[in-house]
Scaffold this motif. Structure first.
Motif, PDB file in Angstrom:
ATOM      1  N   GLN A  78     -62.300 -46.833  36.684  1.00 60.67           N
ATOM      2  CA  GLN A  78     -61.982 -45.901  35.612  1.00 60.67           C
ATOM      3  C   GLN A  78     -61.795 -44.470  36.129  1.00 60.67           C
ATOM      4  O   GLN A  78     -62.585 -43.981  36.937  1.00 60.67           O
ATOM      5  CB  GLN A  78     -63.104 -45.895  34.560  1.00 60.67           C
ATOM      6  CG  GLN A  78     -63.309 -47.224  33.858  1.00 60.67           C
ATOM      7  CD  GLN A  78     -62.113 -47.655  33.029  1.00 60.67           C
ATOM      8  OE1 GLN A  78     -61.393 -46.838  32.475  1.00 60.67           O
ATOM      9  NE2 GLN A  78     -61.896 -48.953  32.944  1.00 60.67           N
ATOM     10  N   ALA A  79     -60.732 -43.837  35.675  1.00 62.06           N
ATOM     11  CA  ALA A  79     -60.442 -42.426  35.962  1.00 62.06           C
ATOM     12  C   ALA A  79     -59.482 -41.948  34.870  1.00 62.06           C
ATOM     13  O   ALA A  79     -58.810 -42.764  34.230  1.00 62.06           O
ATOM     14  CB  ALA A  79     -59.819 -42.269  37.345  1.00 62.06           C
ATOM     15  N   PRO A  80     -59.413 -40.614  34.646  1.00 61.61           N
ATOM     16  CA  PRO A  80     -58.578 -40.108  33.551  1.00 61.61           C
ATOM     17  C   PRO A  80     -57.110 -40.512  33.625  1.00 61.61           C
ATOM     18  O   PRO A  80     -56.456 -40.672  32.592  1.00 61.61           O
ATOM     19  CB  PRO A  80     -58.748 -38.589  33.674  1.00 61.61           C
ATOM     20  CG  PRO A  80     -60.065 -38.401  34.331  1.00 61.61           C
ATOM     21  CD  PRO A  80     -60.201 -39.542  35.282  1.00 61.61           C
ATOM     22  N   ASP A  81     -56.603 -40.686  34.842  1.00 61.69           N
ATOM     23  CA  ASP A  81     -55.174 -40.990  34.989  1.00 61.69           C
ATOM     24  C   ASP A  81     -54.918 -42.456  35.334  1.00 61.69           C
ATOM     25  O   ASP A  81     -53.838 -42.818  35.788  1.00 61.69           O
ATOM     26  CB  ASP A  81     -54.548 -40.106  36.074  1.00 61.69           C
ATOM     27  CG  ASP A  81     -55.149 -40.349  37.457  1.00 61.69           C
ATOM     28  OD1 ASP A  81     -56.307 -40.827  37.521  1.00 61.69           O
ATOM     29  OD2 ASP A  81     -54.476 -40.071  38.462  1.00 61.69           O
ATOM     30  N   ARG A 135     -67.653 -44.706  44.438  1.00 60.96           N
ATOM     31  CA  ARG A 135     -66.858 -43.947  45.412  1.00 60.96           C
ATOM     32  C   ARG A 135     -65.839 -44.803  46.161  1.00 60.96           C
ATOM     33  O   ARG A 135     -64.726 -44.344  46.432  1.00 60.96           O
ATOM     34  CB  ARG A 135     -67.783 -43.240  46.409  1.00 60.96           C
ATOM     35  CG  ARG A 135     -68.455 -42.014  45.844  1.00 60.96           C
ATOM     36  CD  ARG A 135     -69.379 -41.391  46.869  1.00 60.96           C
ATOM     37  NE  ARG A 135     -70.546 -42.231  47.132  1.00 60.96           N
ATOM     38  CZ  ARG A 135     -71.414 -42.012  48.129  1.00 60.96           C
ATOM     39  NH1 ARG A 135     -71.212 -40.997  48.961  1.00 60.96           N
ATOM     40  NH2 ARG A 135     -72.459 -42.798  48.293  1.00 60.96           N
ATOM     41  N   GLN A 146     -62.972 -45.388  43.856  1.00 58.07           N
ATOM     42  CA  GLN A 146     -62.198 -44.157  43.644  1.00 58.07           C
ATOM     43  C   GLN A 146     -61.383 -43.792  44.885  1.00 58.07           C
ATOM     44  O   GLN A 146     -60.330 -43.164  44.780  1.00 58.07           O
ATOM     45  CB  GLN A 146     -63.134 -43.012  43.230  1.00 58.07           C
ATOM     46  CG  GLN A 146     -63.746 -43.231  41.846  1.00 58.07           C
ATOM     47  CD  GLN A 146     -62.705 -43.508  40.769  1.00 58.07           C
ATOM     48  OE1 GLN A 146     -61.732 -42.775  40.635  1.00 58.07           O
ATOM     49  NE2 GLN A 146     -62.914 -44.570  39.992  1.00 58.07           N
ATOM     50  N   VAL A 148     -58.400 -45.839  44.319  1.00 54.74           N
ATOM     51  CA  VAL A 148     -57.588 -45.184  43.280  1.00 54.74           C
ATOM     52  C   VAL A 148     -56.747 -44.065  43.895  1.00 54.74           C
ATOM     53  O   VAL A 148     -55.550 -43.920  43.587  1.00 54.74           O
ATOM     54  CB  VAL A 148     -58.486 -44.636  42.145  1.00 54.74           C
ATOM     55  CG1 VAL A 148     -57.694 -43.712  41.218  1.00 54.74           C
ATOM     56  CG2 VAL A 148     -59.095 -45.783  41.342  1.00 54.74           C
ATOM     57  N   GLN A 149     -57.346 -43.295  44.799  1.00 48.44           N
ATOM     58  CA  GLN A 149     -56.601 -42.222  45.457  1.00 48.44           C
ATOM     59  C   GLN A 149     -55.494 -42.788  46.341  1.00 48.44           C
ATOM     60  O   GLN A 149     -54.390 -42.208  46.417  1.00 48.44           O
ATOM     61  CB  GLN A 149     -57.553 -41.348  46.283  1.00 48.44           C
ATOM     62  CG  GLN A 149     -56.907 -40.124  46.915  1.00 48.44           C
ATOM     63  CD  GLN A 149     -56.255 -39.196  45.900  1.00 48.44           C
ATOM     64  OE1 GLN A 149     -56.688 -39.087  44.743  1.00 48.44           O
ATOM     65  NE2 GLN A 149     -55.192 -38.509  46.318  1.00 48.44           N
ATOM     66  N   ARG A 156     -52.700 -43.509  43.976  1.00 44.11           N
ATOM     67  CA  ARG A 156     -52.038 -42.254  43.567  1.00 44.11           C
ATOM     68  C   ARG A 156     -51.054 -41.795  44.632  1.00 44.11           C
ATOM     69  O   ARG A 156     -49.906 -41.459  44.345  1.00 44.11           O
ATOM     70  CB  ARG A 156     -53.078 -41.149  43.354  1.00 44.11           C
ATOM     71  CG  ARG A 156     -53.895 -41.242  42.094  1.00 44.11           C
ATOM     72  CD  ARG A 156     -54.650 -39.934  41.857  1.00 44.11           C
ATOM     73  NE  ARG A 156     -55.643 -40.107  40.820  1.00 44.11           N
ATOM     74  CZ  ARG A 156     -56.953 -40.231  41.032  1.00 44.11           C
ATOM     75  NH1 ARG A 156     -57.433 -40.192  42.265  1.00 44.11           N
ATOM     76  NH2 ARG A 156     -57.784 -40.392  40.021  1.00 44.11           N
TER      77      ARG A 156
END
Length: 201
Positions: free
Chosen positions: A21-24, A178, A181, A184-185, A188
């Motif tokens: 989960q993350a805002p984007d 972490r 995430q 996730v990066q 992106r």
């Protein structure tokens, strides 16, 4: 927004969804091959690797998953997911999806009762990253394009090869997001690179 899928044939799907989960980020539970086309990244969860291989074949995911990775879209495999990704599996003629240049050994830490939790240094992720090992495999060898991210008692337990990420343990079974995430990066950055190249053309 970026869209990340969790392959939902078996394993701790809900826990991965929470950790991503993350805002984007829009997280998709993937049960059909057609869903892959809309994704920017994909997670192979832990589970039982033999069962997962059977289900991948049964539901027609084998070639589409290979094509997804070959297209340069990021893939993250944990535990059994790592085994699916490996080029070679110790004691077997060859790996399954053969996405990542590494050799792995199944159940290297023993059976269920040998499960344990620890904290690891993970390169580019952080210190004391929480890790749960359950009938975990080990990465016993890597190719020159593979970057070792973490070791436990001198053995490789996490690695990255370009847009491919894999670990022996279950980061999704902890409150420490972490590692997810970090993936996730990766997604992106991959999407931004794709968008930039399309703009140039």
């Amino acid at each position: 927004m970026i869209k990340i899928g969790v392959l939902a044939l078996q394993g701790a799907v809900r826990e991965h969804v929470k950790s991503l989960q993350a805002p984007d980020v829009e997280v998709k539970v993937v049960k059909r091959v057609e869903q892959l086309a809309e994704l920017d990244g994909l997670v192979f969860p832990g589970g039982e690797s033999t069962t997962m291989r059977r289900l991948v074949g049964k539901y027609g995911f084998f070639e589409p998953l290979q094509q997804f990775a070959e297209a340069g879209k990021p893939v993250f495999g944990t535990c059994a997911g790592l085994i699916l990704m490996a080029e070679d599996i110790k004691g077997e003629p060859r790996g399954y999806l053969q996405l990542m240049d590494m050799e792995v050994q199944r159940n290297a830490f023993g059976r269920q009762r040998e499960s344990f939790e620890t904290k690891l240094f993970v390169k580019d992720v952080g210190e004391e990253v929480e890790a749960v090992f359950i009938r975990a495999p080990l990465i016993t060898g890597v190719g020159k394009e593979v970057d070792v991210l973490s070791e436990y008692e001198g053995e490789i337990v996490a690695a990255r090869q370009s847009h491919l990420l894999a670990c022996s343990f279950h980061p999704e079974l902890t409150e420490d997001a972490r590692f997810h995430q970090y993936f996730v990066q990766m997604v992106r950055e991959s999407k931004e690179t794709t968008a930039d190249s399309m703009a140039v053309t």
